[in-house]
Design a protein around this motif. Structure first.
Motif, mmCIF file in Angstrom:
data_model
loop_
_atom_site.group_PDB
_atom_site.id
_atom_site.type_symbol
_atom_site.label_atom_id
_atom_site.label_comp_id
_atom_site.label_asym_id
_atom_site.label_seq_id
_atom_site.Cartn_x
_atom_site.Cartn_y
_atom_site.Cartn_z
ATOM 1 N N PRO A 249 0.852 -1.104 -0.106
ATOM 2 C CA PRO A 249 -0.112 -0.054 -0.059
ATOM 3 C C PRO A 249 0.929 1.317 -0.094
ATOM 4 O O PRO A 249 0.440 2.290 -0.503
ATOM 5 C CB PRO A 249 -1.026 -0.009 1.125
ATOM 6 N N MET A 250 1.901 1.123 0.713
ATOM 7 C CA MET A 250 2.785 2.295 0.663
ATOM 8 C C MET A 250 3.378 2.737 -0.774
ATOM 9 O O MET A 250 3.804 3.752 -1.290
ATOM 10 C CB MET A 250 4.073 1.956 1.471
ATOM 11 N N GLY B 158 -0.368 3.474 -3.012
ATOM 12 C CA GLY B 158 -0.902 4.719 -2.833
ATOM 13 C C GLY B 158 -0.603 5.896 -3.785
ATOM 14 O O GLY B 158 -1.439 6.317 -4.207
ATOM 15 N N PRO B 159 0.545 6.204 -3.572
ATOM 16 C CA PRO B 159 1.103 7.425 -4.199
ATOM 17 C C PRO B 159 1.035 7.166 -5.767
ATOM 18 O O PRO B 159 1.005 8.066 -6.475
ATOM 19 C CB PRO B 159 2.366 7.313 -3.783
ATOM 20 N N LEU C 167 -3.284 8.805 -4.260
ATOM 21 C CA LEU C 167 -3.551 9.144 -2.859
ATOM 22 C C LEU C 167 -2.775 9.711 -2.262
ATOM 23 O O LEU C 167 -1.505 9.851 -2.163
ATOM 24 C CB LEU C 167 -3.689 7.684 -2.227
ATOM 25 N N ALA D 61 -0.822 11.290 1.345
ATOM 26 C CA ALA D 61 -0.385 10.684 2.346
ATOM 27 C C ALA D 61 -1.097 10.269 3.543
ATOM 28 O O ALA D 61 -0.916 9.125 3.887
ATOM 29 C CB ALA D 61 0.848 11.688 3.092
ATOM 30 N N GLU E 5 -4.344 9.383 3.200
ATOM 31 C CA GLU E 5 -5.210 8.029 2.602
ATOM 32 C C GLU E 5 -4.058 6.975 2.370
ATOM 33 O O GLU E 5 -4.631 5.841 2.631
ATOM 34 C CB GLU E 5 -5.701 8.659 1.211
ATOM 35 N N THR E 6 -3.020 7.066 2.097
ATOM 36 C CA THR E 6 -2.075 6.073 2.155
ATOM 37 C C THR E 6 -1.545 5.346 3.291
ATOM 38 O O THR E 6 -1.666 4.189 3.661
ATOM 39 C CB THR E 6 -0.722 6.635 1.573
ATOM 40 N N LEU F 114 -4.519 3.236 4.155
ATOM 41 C CA LEU F 114 -4.700 2.113 3.520
ATOM 42 C C LEU F 114 -3.608 0.935 4.066
ATOM 43 O O LEU F 114 -3.923 -0.165 4.236
ATOM 44 C CB LEU F 114 -4.103 2.371 1.740
#
Length: 469
Positions: free
Chosen positions: A51-52, A55-56, A60, A62, A64-65, A68
């Motif tokens: 997810p790290m 996400g970006p 997304l 920071a 929202e990440t 996640l």
């Protein structure tokens, strides 16, 4: 006549109780918690990394990440409980840890490009369908167990360990290849120091303390890293005390054919790797996995993956690094891993607690990872020792399978000209090596003359090596 009932009663009472297998043993609460925490520490970076990355990549923020990442911890805990405790025909009921699969990272990023705000709902919709496909396909995968004799399983276990070692090496360098200190002497020195601490603890400690040497090594390494400025407290300062992964936080799932096909391929890859992992773990704990065990384990994988998007998580599969932890510590209880699953759920519900584990610097984790992942490779070598390697065909199977399986590790750009859909399989050395080993085993040991089939049956009947406990 009156003595007969007493005699009957005496013989009944003297019958020895059935011995419980170490996999089904429960441990004292403190030992259960610390051993479970050790499993969480070993897998934490692997759970939050996808997810790290995703996400970006799909736009997304920071915050929202971070949401996640917490959701991924929560769903990894649910999937782990499905595997270890299980119900009906779901779950391998082995000390089997589940978490977010790395195999889906590249396809999910590809799906998310161009989708804008719909990226996550489209990805989640594809994962739900892929999970349901895997659930109903599990019985057919379970029937493949007879095609996994020691020569195949030993090769795959060896590839699992060797494929994971580059992850430990990257952690030892600092994790982020673009960071200024990536590969610095300080990072590598910290990894080497952690490795030395773990080895010394394994050498000189005894009993329970020896079993949690990995956890103690991680704590010691982190404490040493504190005055060196290698720990980051930002995650703790920004984290909420309580948080719950609200169902479908990013919107209702959307179903697109191309995305579904892509994630279904990933699901099949994950099932192939999980089959190998279940077989490997079964050998290590002394309870060889049969068709029913594999079927239950794959069902748990698939059901966990189908439920995961509901709580904003990604596709779940086996975590091979924890197999190395079981092999090293000799703690075989599935309830220990279930305790780890409970800890993961609590971490997902308490971002602050999750952030505390995130304090462990990657170089420290990398030093411990070298031992963990190397233990998996060593288990593969031990299994191959019982695979009738004096037969030229079996030696050839291992040579070709390991060679093909090492391609993505030794030459990451080897398949750069191939279609992107094929890269889902080809970039996984475990999957390609497993497929080659199965096909060559069929060609040399199953298909052909009656004599070759008899030789194959004889080689498969050789007692399999199980690591000493």
């Amino acid at each position: 006549m009156a003595a007969q009932p007493r005699f009957h009663k005496q013989t009944t009472a003297s019958a020895p109780p059935a011995e419980r297998h170490p996999v089904d043993e429960t441990l004292p609460p403190l030992k259960m918690f610390t051993s479970g925490l050790q499993h969480v520490a070993a897998m934490y970076a692997g759970v939050v990394a996808p997810p790290m990355i995703v996400g970006p990549a799909v736009g997304l923020s920071a915050k929202e990440t971070a949401f996640l990442m917490g959701a991924s911890l929560f769903t990894a805990g649910l999937a782990t409980l499905l595997q270890t405790l299980g119900f009906w025909r779901i779950g391998a009921k082995l000390p089997f840890v589940n978490g977010v699969s790395f195999a889906g990272v590249t396809p999910m990023i590809a799906i998310g490009k161009g989708e804008g705000d719909n990226a996550i709902p489209v990805i989640f919709g594809a994962i739900i369908v892929a999970g349901l496909l895997g659930f109903f396909a599990a019985p057919y995968f379970g029937k493949l167990v007879r095609f996994f004799p020691p020569v195949v399983t030993g090769t795959v276990i060896l590839l699992i360990g060797v494929s994971l070692l580059p992850v430990a090496f990257n952690w030892s360098q600092g994790g982020n290849a673009h960071a200024a200190d990536h590969g610095s002497m300080r990072n590598i020195g910290m990894a080497a120091l952690t490795l030395a601490i773990v080895l010394l603890m394994r050498r000189f400690l005894r009993g329970f303390l020896q079993q949690i040497a990995i956890l103690l090594g991680l704590v010691a390494g982190t404490l040493i890293a504190l005055p060196l400025g290698m720990t980051n407290f930002d995650a703790i300062r920004d984290a909420d005390v309580v948080g719950f992964p609200t169902p479908f936080h990013f919107g209702a799932p959307q179903f697109q054919v191309a995305a579904i096909i892509s994630m279904c391929i990933v699901m099949l890859v994950c099932m192939t790797e999980s089959t190998a992992d279940i077989l490997a773990l079964g050998r290590i704990v002394g309870r060889p996995a049969d068709e029913k065990t594999i079927e239950g384990g794959l069902r748990a994988d698939a059901l966990g993956s189908a439920l995961s998007p509901v709580f904003n998580g990604f596709m779940c599969s086996a975590f091979a690094q924890n197999i190395g932890l079981v092999a090293m510590t000799k703690v075989r209880s599935r309830f220990v891993v279930a305790a780890g699953g409970g800890i993961l759920i609590l971490l997902g519900l308490c971002p602050v607690a999750a952030s505390v584990i995130a304090l462990v610097p990657l170089p420290v984790l990398g030093g411990a990872g070298i031992v963990l992942f190397g233990s998996v490779a060593a288990s593969g070598i031990q299994t191959l020792a019982a695979a009738a390697m004096e037969k030229g065909e079996n030696a050839l199977i291992v040579a070709a399978s390991v060679g093909v399986g090492l391609i993505p590790i030794a030459a990451p750009d080897f398949y750069h000209a191939f279609p992107e859909d094929l890269l889902v399989v080809l970039d996984s050395g475990i999957s390609t090596g497993c497929v080659v080993a199965i096909l060559l085993n069929l060609a040399f040991n199953h298909v052909g003359s009656r004599r070759s089939r008899e030789d194959a049956a004889a080689s498969e009947s050789v007692p399999e090596a199980v690591p000493a406990h």
